[in-house]
Design an enzyme around this catalytic site. Structure first.
Site, mmCIF file in Angstrom:
data_model
loop_
_atom_site.group_PDB
_atom_site.id
_atom_site.type_symbol
_atom_site.label_atom_id
_atom_site.label_comp_id
_atom_site.label_asym_id
_atom_site.label_seq_id
_atom_site.Cartn_x
_atom_site.Cartn_y
_atom_site.Cartn_z
ATOM 1 N N LYS A 22 0.484 -1.095 -0.026
ATOM 2 C CA LYS A 22 -0.178 0.143 -0.086
ATOM 3 C C LYS A 22 0.950 1.484 -0.043
ATOM 4 O O LYS A 22 0.435 1.673 -0.815
ATOM 5 C CB LYS A 22 -0.759 0.031 0.652
ATOM 6 C CG LYS A 22 -1.835 1.192 1.331
ATOM 7 C CD LYS A 22 -2.689 1.424 3.009
ATOM 8 C CE LYS A 22 -1.639 1.769 4.206
ATOM 9 N NZ LYS A 22 -1.627 2.899 4.025
ATOM 10 N N ASN A 23 2.212 1.434 1.111
ATOM 11 C CA ASN A 23 2.408 2.608 1.274
ATOM 12 C C ASN A 23 3.675 2.715 -0.655
ATOM 13 O O ASN A 23 4.235 3.994 -0.462
ATOM 14 C CB ASN A 23 3.848 2.424 1.655
ATOM 15 C CG ASN A 23 2.727 2.661 3.659
ATOM 16 O OD1 ASN A 23 1.798 3.080 3.132
ATOM 17 N ND2 ASN A 23 3.180 2.217 4.347
ATOM 18 N N CYS A 117 -4.599 13.142 13.384
ATOM 19 C CA CYS A 117 -4.594 11.886 13.086
ATOM 20 C C CYS A 117 -4.557 10.963 14.439
ATOM 21 O O CYS A 117 -4.363 10.784 15.078
ATOM 22 C CB CYS A 117 -3.116 11.716 12.358
ATOM 23 S SG CYS A 117 -2.371 10.108 12.264
ATOM 24 N N ARG A 122 1.463 14.016 13.113
ATOM 25 C CA ARG A 122 2.407 14.024 11.617
ATOM 26 C C ARG A 122 2.382 15.361 10.518
ATOM 27 O O ARG A 122 1.062 15.468 9.817
ATOM 28 C CB ARG A 122 1.209 12.651 10.832
ATOM 29 C CG ARG A 122 1.165 11.431 12.022
ATOM 30 C CD ARG A 122 0.302 10.616 10.807
ATOM 31 N NE ARG A 122 1.229 9.374 10.404
ATOM 32 C CZ ARG A 122 1.144 8.524 9.671
ATOM 33 N NH1 ARG A 122 -0.587 8.395 9.543
ATOM 34 N NH2 ARG A 122 1.973 7.318 9.311
ATOM 35 N N ASP A 313 5.211 0.696 11.921
ATOM 36 C CA ASP A 313 3.962 -0.281 11.649
ATOM 37 C C ASP A 313 3.900 -1.905 12.251
ATOM 38 O O ASP A 313 3.028 -2.517 11.643
ATOM 39 C CB ASP A 313 4.211 -0.028 10.264
ATOM 40 C CG ASP A 313 4.027 1.336 9.660
ATOM 41 O OD1 ASP A 313 2.543 1.721 10.618
ATOM 42 O OD2 ASP A 313 3.267 1.334 8.334
ATOM 43 N N ARG A 405 -8.263 -0.621 5.417
ATOM 44 C CA ARG A 405 -7.280 0.186 4.765
ATOM 45 C C ARG A 405 -6.075 -0.008 3.830
ATOM 46 O O ARG A 405 -5.340 0.531 3.160
ATOM 47 C CB ARG A 405 -7.279 1.195 5.611
ATOM 48 C CG ARG A 405 -8.320 2.352 5.851
ATOM 49 C CD ARG A 405 -8.027 3.254 6.834
ATOM 50 N NE ARG A 405 -6.555 4.423 6.436
ATOM 51 C CZ ARG A 405 -5.217 4.509 7.019
ATOM 52 N NH1 ARG A 405 -5.816 3.932 8.349
ATOM 53 N NH2 ARG A 405 -4.220 4.788 6.265
#
Length: 426
Positions: A22-23, A117, A122, A313, A405
């Site tokens: 995803k990133n 967030c 961030r 993460d 997500r």
């Protein structure tokens, strides 16, 4: 609203295919704004964040065609809007990635400030400062970043005060169409940044230093680029999460499509705990096997840091794993100040965790008991799934839109490994 019902206590086995990152996919989608041809992307993860970003591109005027699972063809030649509206940006902070390419291509854009967030501040000030250094005039008005560079962007030296992955990606894209050379100092080294650079290199752009702390970009002075078909790299965080799935249930499982060096900090920590991994190759995939631990898993210490260090993460997943380790584990979170919100929910399941500032101490082994819990962010959600897999009884995990997500078909993949999970409606 959907929730997951998970019956704990089952050994797992079999293999799981790791989806595209995803990133990595998000900046590649933003990169399509610099294309003079159709940009073909494959191995895109079918997750909510990707769909949100594609919606943003179509609102800007792009045409996006689906060519099957994980495949999109994106044409941005007729993009005629340069405003990223709040309704989209509030759903996904990565929308800020359109700032650099829109500004570089059109000389102006309006991008909504992302807002709050769940896992802490961030700030986008690093993005804004970098665009100003490239020659843009920027005003914050009505909750929007109003950026103008009517004469185009001009390459310069940019020193990031703090390592930022999206900031590095944004500057790389902006610098790609700037006039002259841009030198990015204290750049992010993540594999996702490296793929962005590689995709630009394949399009003929001169980029040096990808994967190091200094990246040099020679801009095209406004000329759009011709991109080759690009396959998104495997998701290292999804791979790490499934390794933790195998570890917390002490199961022998196999991951299909992994890049070993991308998850080295994770596999080294698992080895320290007592879990061995082995990488093999066949015609289709790199395969990584995780083996059962013959002795009680050992406690561990983790300090999160930027790549190639231990990823923030993966902090929540390893916290869940630590509940099944003998002794006291310590996790120090250095990147986000509110990233222990999953602790309260893990405690509801019976975890013994104490927090002091940015340090968590977990005393194991805990015999977790099923409970109703609530997801607070994407990675916290996966930690609750992990804990529920070993909790006695049936847990319910609410607000799983966070999971959707970033994890593709999570309950399907886990059930294929032998878990017992149902997706139900509230």
């Amino acid at each position: 609203m959907d929730y997951l019902e998970i019956e704990g206590g089952f050994k797992l086995s079999g293999s799981v295919k790791i989806s595209g990152s995803k990133n990595s996919a998000l900046p590649l989608l933003a990169l399509s704004l610099l294309a003079k041809n159709d940009m073909q992307l494959s191995n895109l993860p079918e997750v909510a964040d990707i769909n949100t970003f594609i919606k943003l591109l179509t609102m800007l005027g792009a045409n996006v065609d689906s060519q099957g699972h994980g495949q999109r063809i994106i044409n941005t030649l007729h993009v005629n809007h340069t405003k990223a509206v709040y309704d989209i940006v509030r759903k996904m902070r990565a929308s800020i990635l359109v700032l650099g390419p829109l500004l570089a291509r059109f000389g102006h854009c309006e991008v909504s400030l992302p807002g709050g967030c769940a896992i802490g501040a961030r700030p986008v000030d690093l993005h804004i400062k970098a665009m100003q250094q490239l020659g843009a005039n920027i005003e914050i008005k009505g909750g929007y970043i109003l950026a103008n560079a009517k004469d185009g962007l001009v390459g310069t030296d940019i020193v990031f005060d703090k390592i930022t992955v999206t900031g590095t990606s944004n500057v790389i894209m902006a610098a790609s169409l700037a006039k002259g050379k841009t030198r990015i100092i204290n750049a992010a080294k993540e594999p996702e940044v490296m793929q962005l650079c590689k995709t630009l290199q394949d399009a003929g752009l001169s980029i040096k230093g990808a994967g190091s702390s200094e990246i040099i970009v020679d801009g095209t002075n406004g000329e759009l680029l011709e991109f080759k078909p690009t396959k998104v790299i495997p998701d290292r965080i999804e791979a790490g999460t499934y390794l933790c799935v195998g570890a917390i249930t002490n199961s022998h499982i196999t991951l299909l499509d992994v890049v070993e060096e991308h998850i080295e900090s994770i596999t080294l920590k698992l080895k320290e705990i007592g879990f061995e991994t082995k990488l093999t190759h066949d015609m289709n995939y790199n395969k990584m096997e995780l083996y059962q631990c013959e002795k009680p898993p050992k406690p561990f210490n983790i300090t999160t840091t930027e790549y190639p260090g231990f990823p923030t993460d993966m902090q929540a997943q390893f916290m869940a794993l630590s509940t099944q380790c003998e002794g006291s584990s310590v996790i120090k979170e250095t990147l986000f100040e509110n990233r222990f919100m999953h602790v309260n929910e893990l405690q509801r399941l019976g975890a013994d965790i104490t927090i002091s500032g940015n340090v968590a101490q977990i005393n194991g082994k805990n015999n977790l008991i099923a409970a109703d819990v609530m997801a607070t962010d994407l990675r916290a959600s996966s930690a609750l799934v992990l804990a529920a897999l070993v909790a006695k009884g049936t847990s319910k995990i609410h607000r799983i839109y966070h999971l959707d997500r970033g994890y593709e078909q999570l309950e399907i993949k886990l059930n294929n490994l032998g878990a017992r999970i149902k997706r139900l409606k509230e």
